[in-house]
Design an enzyme around this catalytic site. Sequence first.
Site, mmCIF file in Angstrom:
data_model
loop_
_atom_site.group_PDB
_atom_site.id
_atom_site.type_symbol
_atom_site.label_atom_id
_atom_site.label_comp_id
_atom_site.label_asym_id
_atom_site.label_seq_id
_atom_site.Cartn_x
_atom_site.Cartn_y
_atom_site.Cartn_z
ATOM 1 N N LYS A 1 -4.368 23.461 -20.891
ATOM 2 C CA LYS A 1 -4.448 25.222 -21.416
ATOM 3 C C LYS A 1 -3.467 24.774 -22.901
ATOM 4 O O LYS A 1 -2.795 24.845 -23.555
ATOM 5 C CB LYS A 1 -4.751 25.835 -21.149
ATOM 6 C CG LYS A 1 -6.098 25.896 -20.683
ATOM 7 C CD LYS A 1 -6.064 27.138 -19.503
ATOM 8 C CE LYS A 1 -8.046 26.132 -18.998
ATOM 9 N NZ LYS A 1 -8.438 26.892 -17.516
ATOM 10 N N GLN B 1 -5.815 30.735 -13.490
ATOM 11 C CA GLN B 1 -6.813 30.253 -13.034
ATOM 12 C C GLN B 1 -7.678 29.981 -11.921
ATOM 13 O O GLN B 1 -6.682 30.145 -11.224
ATOM 14 C CB GLN B 1 -5.867 28.951 -13.198
ATOM 15 C CG GLN B 1 -6.354 27.176 -12.645
ATOM 16 C CD GLN B 1 -7.961 27.296 -13.803
ATOM 17 O OE1 GLN B 1 -7.189 26.994 -15.632
ATOM 18 N NE2 GLN B 1 -8.962 26.640 -14.044
ATOM 19 N N ASP C 1 -11.379 34.628 -21.273
ATOM 20 C CA ASP C 1 -11.766 33.411 -20.529
ATOM 21 C C ASP C 1 -13.813 34.437 -20.762
ATOM 22 O O ASP C 1 -14.444 33.927 -19.854
ATOM 23 C CB ASP C 1 -11.686 33.613 -19.072
ATOM 24 C CG ASP C 1 -11.052 32.714 -18.679
ATOM 25 O OD1 ASP C 1 -11.416 31.339 -18.785
ATOM 26 O OD2 ASP C 1 -10.554 32.170 -17.426
#
Length: 281
Positions: free
Chosen positions: A50, A94, A117
Amino acid sequence: MAATIIDGKALAAKLKENVSMEAQTLPRKPGLAVVLVGDDPASRVYVTSKRKDCDECGFYSEEYALPASTAQKELLDLVDGLNGREDIDGILVQLPLPKGLDEKEVLLAIDPAKDVDCFHPFNVGKLVIGEPVFQPCTPGGVMEMLKEYGIDPAGKRCVVLGRSNIVGKPMGMLLLHANGTVVTCHSKTPDMAELAASADILVSAVGKTGLVTGDMVKEGAVVIDVAMNRNESGKLCGDVCYGEAAAKASYITPVPGGVGPMTRAMLMKNTLTAAKLHQGL
Ligand code: NAP
């Protein structure tokens, strides 16, 4: 006729290039903060990639690597601080979090306008009513692939294998909004093989190597393999028996090089969207 292979790697590169070009036109660089708790090796790989994507797109990025012993309050305080930062447009925590930490509470704490997300219930709700702010990255990446290859779900029977909150459910929702007729299968579906074999568009997001055999693929179907499994020799593979399925499909995604790169590119696209929102554009 041989199936057309949907090249997720090439498409993701193109998407990131477009994101990068648009990012350069903004008064301020998009900023993404990635929070990693614990030392899960797979999560570490995702976080590193990322960061690389952010560099490629010309974004500002920050990484927070916290020990597995981090307390819930400490994590919530970090998220709270990032929520208040003007240079941070997207916050990604995460998953999975180490045992003992409450994932739901952490996801709820992220400002929905920075939830790149698309996991916050506010954004999930917006998605369900057809007014999404962000596209959930993996299903959104699948929709981009379909669009790029001229595959319109309208009027098609779409069968999604898997009903997780991050893949299966939002995948079904996006296909429904695109006027597909959607069937979602899960571990309690008794006739999954027959349902799969009736699909014009078959999306597998289960996480079981060899689950989708050739007889579960209709002649001419579009087969999208979301899964990222490891076979006995440790090689990355999907749910679909690729050779058998490719012999019948019209289009098929490979693993690796299919949905995976698109998921990463969609995160960049969402961060750009958030940056535009925050800059009133
Ligand atoms: P998950 O949370 O474990 O969900 C798996 C789903 O599959 C569940 O809904 C489960 O049903 C269903 N299932 C399990 N066994 C089944 C069976 N035998 N038949 C039918 N359905 C079955 O997994 P996930 O997070 O959605 O991820 C799914 C796969 O996609 C994994 O391989 C993951 O690594 C991969 N993935 C890839 C990307 C990418 O970028 N390519 C992104 C995210 C995930 P129940 O709900 O009934 O338990």
